[in-house]
Design an enzyme around this catalytic site. Structure first.
Site, short mmCIF file in Angstrom:
data_model
loop_
_atom_site.label_atom_id
_atom_site.label_comp_id
_atom_site.label_asym_id
_atom_site.label_seq_id
_atom_site.Cartn_x
_atom_site.Cartn_y
_atom_site.Cartn_z
N ILE A 1 -12.09 5.91 9.75
CA ILE A 1 -10.87 5.22 9.27
C ILE A 1 -10.56 5.60 7.81
CG2 ILE A 1 -9.70 3.01 8.95
CD1 ILE A 1 -11.49 1.80 11.06
N CYS B 1 12.46 3.52 -2.75
CA CYS B 1 12.81 3.65 -4.17
C CYS B 1 14.33 3.65 -4.36
CB CYS B 1 12.21 4.92 -4.75
SG CYS B 1 10.46 5.08 -4.36
N TYR C 1 12.79 25.40 -26.03
CA TYR C 1 13.64 24.98 -27.15
C TYR C 1 14.92 25.80 -27.21
CZ TYR C 1 15.74 24.94 -31.76
OH TYR C 1 16.66 24.88 -32.77
N GLY D 1 -2.04 4.80 0.12
CA GLY D 1 -0.81 4.16 -0.37
C GLY D 1 -1.06 2.85 -1.11
N ASP D 2 -0.03 2.00 -1.08
CA ASP D 2 -0.07 0.75 -1.84
C ASP D 2 -1.21 -0.18 -1.41
OD1 ASP D 2 2.23 1.68 -2.98
OD2 ASP D 2 3.54 0.08 -2.26
N ALA E 1 -7.57 5.15 4.55
CA ALA E 1 -6.51 4.23 4.11
C ALA E 1 -5.83 4.84 2.89
CB ALA E 1 -7.07 2.86 3.79
C1 LIG Z 1 12.67 -1.53 -4.25
C2 LIG Z 1 11.57 -0.56 -4.49
C3 LIG Z 1 11.75 0.44 -5.42
C4 LIG Z 1 10.72 1.33 -5.67
N1 LIG Z 1 10.93 2.33 -6.59
C5 LIG Z 1 9.95 3.22 -6.82
C6 LIG Z 1 10.15 4.30 -7.69
O1 LIG Z 1 11.24 4.45 -8.27
N2 LIG Z 1 9.13 5.16 -7.92
C7 LIG Z 1 7.92 5.02 -7.28
O2 LIG Z 1 7.02 5.83 -7.50
N3 LIG Z 1 7.70 4.02 -6.40
C8 LIG Z 1 8.68 3.13 -6.17
N4 LIG Z 1 8.48 2.12 -5.26
C9 LIG Z 1 7.16 2.00 -4.62
C10 LIG Z 1 7.01 2.92 -3.41
O3 LIG Z 1 8.09 2.73 -2.56
C11 LIG Z 1 5.70 2.59 -2.71
O4 LIG Z 1 4.65 2.83 -3.61
C12 LIG Z 1 5.47 3.44 -1.47
O5 LIG Z 1 6.49 3.26 -0.55
C13 LIG Z 1 4.14 3.06 -0.82
O6 LIG Z 1 3.97 3.74 0.37
P1 LIG Z 1 3.06 3.13 1.52
O7 LIG Z 1 3.07 4.11 2.62
O8 LIG Z 1 1.75 2.71 0.97
O9 LIG Z 1 3.77 1.78 1.92
P2 LIG Z 1 5.25 1.51 2.46
O10 LIG Z 1 6.16 2.57 2.03
O11 LIG Z 1 5.57 0.12 2.12
O12 LIG Z 1 5.08 1.61 4.03
C14 LIG Z 1 4.24 0.75 4.72
C15 LIG Z 1 4.82 0.54 6.11
O13 LIG Z 1 3.78 0.03 6.94
C16 LIG Z 1 4.36 -0.85 7.88
N5 LIG Z 1 3.28 -1.71 8.39
C17 LIG Z 1 2.53 -2.58 7.70
N6 LIG Z 1 1.62 -3.15 8.49
C18 LIG Z 1 1.80 -2.64 9.73
C19 LIG Z 1 1.15 -2.83 10.97
N7 LIG Z 1 0.14 -3.68 11.11
N8 LIG Z 1 1.59 -2.14 12.03
C20 LIG Z 1 2.62 -1.25 11.92
N9 LIG Z 1 3.26 -1.03 10.76
C21 LIG Z 1 2.85 -1.70 9.68
C22 LIG Z 1 5.40 -1.60 7.08
O14 LIG Z 1 6.40 -2.11 7.93
C23 LIG Z 1 5.93 -0.52 6.15
O15 LIG Z 1 7.13 0.05 6.62
C24 LIG Z 1 9.50 1.22 -4.98
C25 LIG Z 1 9.32 0.21 -4.02
C26 LIG Z 1 10.35 -0.67 -3.77
C27 LIG Z 1 10.17 -1.74 -2.74
#
Ligand SMILES: Cc1cc2nc3c(=O)[nH]c(=O)nc-3n(C[C@H](O)[C@H](O)[C@H](O)COP(=O)(O)OP(=O)(O)OC[C@H]3O[C@@H](n4cnc5c(N)ncnc54)[C@H](O)[C@@H]3O)c2cc1C
Length: 561
Positions: A283, A46, A432, A287-288, A285
């Site tokens: 398993i 972020c 307030y 996050g995104d 899962a």
């Molecule tokens: C530029 C930017 C700004 C953002 N700003 C905001 C914000 O202001 N507020 C907000 O709420 N959210 C924001 N987000 C979104 C937030 O960062 C994501 O929702 C959050 O990081 C998701 O977490 P995650 O663990 O699902 O995925 P990620 O944080 O993306 O982590 C996933 C990780 O898994 C690794 N990976 C994937 N596949 C494999 C594999 N097969 N083997 C090993 N490793 C693997 C990847 O390399 C990655 O590092 C922003 C995102 C970005 C890119």
């Protein structure tokens, strides 16, 4: 004695790292290993736009935790530059590739957590691989963008996509003195907002960036003679650029899950239950990468945000350790700041309700100051509250303004989570003092307006129907406010003259009443309805009219809803 569990986690950022840390707090014995494909774990995605804009100056500030900290504090092993390439569910093993040495090996698990995140969309367009075209997801991505800006005399940038990240990038490229053009295929910026609320965003961006082009997508890229780029749009425009940022959204990373035969849902994310468990009992899962239920519409949804990813990770850890935590569903509470403006939302929008086939709702608009008007510096908040017409249940809220926006949305977000109604907002007891709010806070006022509608004290007129209505449109502002600035076809009778001029109003037609913000028109509605007229209030008044029907930009935003 506890039997030692072997828990493997794929992805070491928001969801994966929070899951790992929670697991350790619950189970001191478990063996926990994080595999992370990239060079870092637990970094602040972020913060990346602000690192590009050099507001965050040092890269190490983006590292929330390091492999060393995980090892020493939590006794968790982190293997960076290690990609999990497949899952053998029958054997309970994953295959891992060490990206530095190329070696491949297998690891056994008792529980496996997938947190692989999402991938920025990079459409297969002509010229997409030309140098100078970037996406932003990782620290190396942001480093490359900074290097590009530092080493070239970049003057013009195109940001493809006007969502949250695109807008944050527009601001941070502006910091470098670039002329920025945002090209957005939808006919509004910030697609999660309703279009008329996004109009406030467009106005602010248009005042700062060179161009905001709506309703036109990027069609391809060409190398220009001067070493720069030309961005071709679907409408045939050719926009010169020295750097292009693609912010076209993200796709859940589901390759590993799909290969393992785990269910992928209708929105393209990994399907999980409310304890974040996939169809395989070993398993989880998070996050995104997952799709979850929207707590308002009940539909499956993809909401790639850091807060939910962290919560998912925590819930999965609880479930693995036998605790009965449940994910309550997503309501999409989000905020974005740019050029001194803040836009935030929570819960359903009119758009999302319509998509879900839900018709029992209504919306009010208001434009109060963020604190008492008598105290210097009050800035308007443009606030929209969406609620269930039949019983006043709060469904969602959107707000845009310079100050105090996120506080109001957070209050309403919590109210929604607790199943509160507009009557609860009316009664809410909030902070307030003159420099912070008003004795009737904007949140109270929103509740009052909506409660008036639910109780039947005043009916609301839909802005979307304004161009087609047979109603008589009455403007109760003072003449000085109306000059050159009126709703087409509206008749002006100032509120203070209304009692004496009732004979000028029709009794055989509905009357839709407007003022500047919806306040005086409410008084007028009460006055008229008690004199036997059929009336409706145009919520938010002229301030909302301008957002619904923006001059010189496009016609009748509302009709396109
Ligand atoms: C530029 C930017 C700004 C953002 N700003 C905001 C914000 O202001 N507020 C907000 O709420 N959210 C924001 N987000 C979104 C937030 O960062 C994501 O929702 C959050 O990081 C998701 O977490 P995650 O663990 O699902 O995925 P990620 O944080 O993306 O982590 C996933 C990780 O898994 C690794 N990976 C994937 N596949 C494999 C594999 N097969 N083997 C090993 N490793 C693997 C990847 O390399 C990655 O590092 C922003 C995102 C970005 C890119």
């Amino acid at each position: 004695m506890n039997q030692q569990k072997r828990i493997l986690i794929v992805g070491g950022v928001a969801g994966g790292a929070s899951c790992a840390a929670r697991l350790r707090r619950l189970d001191e014995q478990a063996e926990i290993v994080i595999f992370e494909r990239g060079p870092y774990v637990s970094f602040a995605n972020c913060g990346l736009p602000y690192y590009v804009g050099e507001i965050i100056q040092h890269e190490d500030k983006l590292l929330v935790a390091t492999p060393g900290l995980f090892r020493e504090r939590f006794h968790i092993e982190v293997r960076t530059s290690h990609e999990v390439t497949s899952i053998d569910r029958a054997a309970g093993e994953v295959e891992v590739r060490n990206l530095e040495t190329g070696s491949v090996y297998r690891e056994r698990y008792d529980a496996l957590v997938l947190s692989p995140g999402a991938t920025p969309i990079r459409p297969d367009l002509p010229g997409i691989d030309l140098p100078g075209i970037f996406t932003l997801r990782t620290i190396p991505d942001s480093r490359e963008i900074r290097e590009w800006l530092k080493t070239r005399d970049a003057q013009r940038a195109v940001v493809a996509g006007g969502g949250f990240i695109g807008i944050e990038m527009a601001e941070n490229l502006d910091v470098w003195g670039l002329d920025v053009t945002i090209v957005e295929m939808a006919d509004q910026l910030m697609p999660p907002l309703d279009p008329e609320m996004a109009e406030f965003v467009r106005l602010r961006l248009a005042a700062h960036t060179a161009q905001v082009r709506l309703g036109d997508g990027v069609a391809g890229f060409e190398q220009a003679g001067n070493g720069g780029l030309v961005v071709r749009t679907q409408a045939g425009e050719r926009i010169p650029a020295d750097i292009v940022i693609l912010s076209l959204g993200v796709r859940p990373e589901v390759g590993l899950a799909r290969q393992a035969g785990l269910e992928i849902g209708s929105r393209g994310g990994i399907r999980v239950d409310d304890s974040m468990r996939t169809g395989d009992p070993r398993i989880w899962a998070v996050g995104d990468a997952v799709e979850v239920r929207n707590s308002i519409t009940g539909e499956w949804d993809l909401v790639p945000l850091a807060g939910p990813a962290n919560r998912h990770g925590r819930i999965a850890a609880d479930a693995i350790c036998g605790r009965a935590s449940r994910f309550r569903g997503i309501q999409g509470t989000a905020v974005c700041g740019f050029f001194g403006l803040t836009a935030a939302l929570t819960g359903a929008t009119e758009k999302s309700l319509r998509r879900a086939g839900i018709g029992d709702y209504e919306a009010v608009y208001l434009h109060p100051g963020h604190h008492a008007g008598y105290y210097p510096g009050a800035r308007p908040i443009h606030l929209k509250l969406v609620f269930r017409r039949s019983d006043g249940l709060i469904l969602g809220a959107q707000a845009v303004g310079e100050e105090g926006v996120e506080r109001r949305i957070d209050v309403i977000a919590m109210a929604i989570q607790k199943g509160a109604t507009v009557f609860d907002l009316e009664e809410a007891e909030l902070c307030y003092a003159p420099q912070y709010g008003s004795a009737k806070d904007p949140v109270n006022l929103a509740g009052m307006l909506a409660a008036n509608a639910v109780r039947g004290d005043v009916a609301l007129a839909p802005w979307s129907g304004l161009t087609e209505t047979a109603a008589f449109v009455l403007d109760v502002r003072d003449p000085g406010e109306v000059a050159g600035n009126s709703i087409d076809g509206a008749v002006n009778i100032p509120l203070d003259q209304l009692r004496d001029r009732l004979a000028e109003l029709p009794r055989d037609r509905e009357i839709w009443v407007a003022c500047r913000t919806g306040h005086r028109s409410y008084y007028a509605c009460r006055l008229l309805s008690q004199n036997g007229f059929r009336v409706r209030n145009l919520p938010g008044g002229h301030e909302s009219y301008k957002a619904w029907f923006p001059e010189g930009h496009r016609q009748l935003t509302g009709v396109k809803l």
